[in-house]
Scaffold this motif. Structure first.
Motif, mmCIF file in Angstrom:
data_model
loop_
_atom_site.group_PDB
_atom_site.id
_atom_site.type_symbol
_atom_site.label_atom_id
_atom_site.label_comp_id
_atom_site.label_asym_id
_atom_site.label_seq_id
_atom_site.Cartn_x
_atom_site.Cartn_y
_atom_site.Cartn_z
ATOM 1 N N MET A 1 -21.206 90.158 21.106
ATOM 2 C CA MET A 1 -20.620 90.717 22.325
ATOM 3 C C MET A 1 -21.403 90.347 23.577
ATOM 4 O O MET A 1 -20.827 90.198 24.660
ATOM 5 N N ILE B 1 -15.512 94.464 26.079
ATOM 6 C CA ILE B 1 -15.912 93.393 27.000
ATOM 7 C C ILE B 1 -15.038 93.428 28.255
ATOM 8 O O ILE B 1 -15.545 93.345 29.387
ATOM 9 N N ASP C 1 -23.093 87.553 24.287
ATOM 10 C CA ASP C 1 -22.708 86.209 24.717
ATOM 11 C C ASP C 1 -21.279 86.201 25.257
ATOM 12 O O ASP C 1 -20.989 85.506 26.245
ATOM 13 N N SER C 2 -20.396 86.957 24.616
ATOM 14 C CA SER C 2 -19.001 87.025 25.089
ATOM 15 C C SER C 2 -18.924 87.618 26.489
ATOM 16 O O SER C 2 -18.156 87.135 27.336
ATOM 17 N N ASN D 1 -20.236 85.050 29.028
ATOM 18 C CA ASN D 1 -19.212 84.021 29.262
ATOM 19 C C ASN D 1 -18.068 84.553 30.115
ATOM 20 O O ASN D 1 -17.514 83.829 30.947
ATOM 21 N N GLU E 1 -13.290 93.362 21.925
ATOM 22 C CA GLU E 1 -12.646 92.663 23.031
ATOM 23 C C GLU E 1 -12.303 93.625 24.165
ATOM 24 O O GLU E 1 -12.519 93.323 25.350
#
Length: 461
Positions: free
Chosen positions: A444, A420, A446-447, A450, A417
């Motif tokens: 990660m 990202i 795709d995260s 997004n 997290e």
């Protein structure tokens, strides 16, 4: 393994299988094709098959592996099965440290498009929407020749089972130190491959091999065709230009007879990367040598879309996000050099090496391999088994320290997290984020995509 299951199922065999976990898109492909499978290890569900294909995941205490042995059920490794069922009279094998998956998929597409209908197998998901393996009645087969060990009981390379009559060899650069503890042991594996090409066979050899490993070329008893950047090759590529839309270049076919003059052909592909010129030229040479006319090859290449995770553009809206399977420093170097030539913004690489490139022996291979990136980030590394008899594998901080010796802007961020958030906060319009590694990065990518979309939406309010 799933590609093998689908190929046998399509051919009419009853196929079942199991794995520790089966996830999309593989689970979707299997379900849609009607292939039965289950997760976990359940000997009671196996029955008495005619043959069990044992993957490297099957450890010595695996319940299904023990069941197979206790009940004397016939079994083979993945490459043994490929060697028995897929290899045709004309066995084309694409081998090398890098480029073998792409090359085998290119040749498959070209030969399919020109009526050869080969049996084939390559280790990736085709963006041309063809399966990764198929069994046919053709006298031609195309196989990705992996040098990694064949099975837990067979440390020999997978390509030793494929009996090539035609070999495309892209490169020989020490890799997989977990299987090949010395550089010479790695080279020896390819020496064995070249020695076994029949005298009436064909070897299409990259100039990288003839230059870096001239002793290997001397082992070949068959016809040798070379390809590369310089005019001394039978097939030379020049004028390579890569843009955000693809790659263009020229191939010069050297005079192959007293009355023949060199001929030049222009090629274009939607695939990104200067190194694609090298991959395509090797495939062009092989396809031409087996009788396909240059114009027909070029026509087929125009519709080739590459395979997933080869400079795959996942997002492009201000910041561009790429995903690539480059899991060794040498592969990362080539990919990053191409990206730097295309984009003017900052390039940030998130890099996770495979197991062999986490060994102490691999440390020298990292020197100056990340000079084409502005920043390197090492994420939390996927857990791998540690050989208790060897020095400790490189962990994330160790790897950061190693790369930092020749690239001072290297960070270790072991929280997904936080990684990202760092990327979102430290990238701007025109920048590139590229994920390099054979593992899936735990979602990660795709995260991050997004997060960029959400950031765009917030800024639009």
């Amino acid at each position: 393994m799933s590609a093998l299951a689908l190929a046998f199922h399509k051919k009419g065999y009853k196929v079942t299988g199991s794995d520790k976990g089966i996830y999309p898109p593989i689970s979707t492909y299997l379900k849609n094709a009607g292939v039965e499978y289950y997760t976990g290890w359940h000997p009671e569900k196996m029955g008495t098959p005619d043959l069990v294909v044992v993957g490297n995941v099957a450890g010595s205490t695996n319940p299904e592996w023990l069941y197979v042995q206790e009940n004397n059920i016939p079994y083979k490794s993945y490459p043994e099965v490929v060697g028995e069922f897929f290899v045709a009279d004309n066995s084309i094998v694409c081998a090398g440290t890098y480029g073998k998956t792409t090359s085998s998929s290119i040749l498959t597409w070209v030969l399919k498009d020109n009526g050869f209908d080969p049996s084939y197998m390559f280790g990736g998901i085709s963006l041309n929407d063809i399966p990764a393996a198929e069994l046919t009645e053709s006298k031609y087969s195309i196989l990705e020749g992996d040098e990694y060990k064949s099975a837990r009981w067979d440390n020999g390379p997978k390509f030793a089972h494929y009996s090539p009559t035609h070999l495309l060899l892209t490169s020989v650069v020490w890799d997989h130190a977990d299987v090949y503890p010395t550089e010479q042991s790695y080279v020896d594996a390819f020496a064995g491959l070249l020695k076994n090409i029949p005298e009436n066979g064909l070897v299409v050899l990259s100039a990288k091999v003839t230059h870096d490993r001239p002793e290997l070329a001397e082992l070949v008893k068959s016809k040798v065709i070379t390809y590369g950047k310089t005019p001394d090759n039978d097939y030379q590529y020049i004028n390579v230009k890569t843009t955000k839309d693809g790659t263009t270049f020229d191939i010069i076919i050297k005079s192959q007879g007293n009355d023949l003059k060199p001929k030049t052909y222009n090629l274009a592909t939607s695939s990104l990367g200067d190194y694609m010129a090298d991959n395509i030229t090797g495939c062009f040479a092989m396809a031409h040598q087996i009788g396909i006319e240059p114009e027909a090859i070029i026509k087929s290449l125009k519709t080739f879309k590459n395979i997933k995770r080869r400079l795959e553009k996942r997002y492009s809206n201000g910041v561009t996000v790429f995903d690539d399977i480059a899991h060794s420093p040498k592969k990362a170097e080539a990919v990053l050099a191409s990206i730097k030539n295309i984009y003017n913004g900052k390039v940030i690489a998130i890099f996770e090496p495979n197991g062999g490139n986490r060994l102490q022996e691999s440390i020298p291979g990292y020197d100056k391999k990340f000079i084409s990136t502005d920043e390197v980030i090492i994420p939390r590394l996927t857990s791998i088994k540690q050989d208790p008899t060897k020095p400790k594998n490189l962990d994330g901080q160790d790897l950061t320290d190693v790369i930092s010796k020749t690239h001072d802007n290297t960070k270790y961020i072991d929280d997904d997290e936080k990684l990202i958030n760092y990327l979102v906060e430290n990238t701007n319009k025109g920048d590139v984020v590229i994920f390099l590694g054979s593992h899936g990065f735990r979602g990660m990518i795709d995260s991050l995509i997004n997060a960029y979309k959400a950031d765009k939406a917030d800024n639009a309010l």
